[in-house]
Design a protein around this motif. Sequence first.
Motif: not given
Length: 131
Positions: A25-43
Amino acid sequence: SALRAASELNDIKKIILDSPYFSAKKVLIENAQKRNYPKILVKLAFFYFEKLGKLTMNKLEMAHYSKKVSCPILILHSKKDERTSYSHSISLAKSFEQNTQLCLFEKGEHVRLYTSNESKYETKILNFLNK
């Protein structure tokens, strides 16, 4: 994963982990933040894993297995890993109660430590296996 297998099987004698994660979960969040993905994609990714993929995030968390593994473990990770921070390996090593060696490398890519650290990599693994 190797940790999951070792938590379920008694015949695994040693484990070598190269660039592991502690928390999926933390890896997904960290990588999404690095790439500026919208939070909805992580959800949506979490929803997919848990509902559609029939995987619970708990089964992807290595801490879930660490208390069930008793064999020696060698963890290898690069401080320059851009996919999974080496902090995951530090957390993972701390989660085991015994028999864990952590080796951090100054250079190298995710799961490609060998190409940048051939001699040290081989030495660490051979020493671990020969103990």
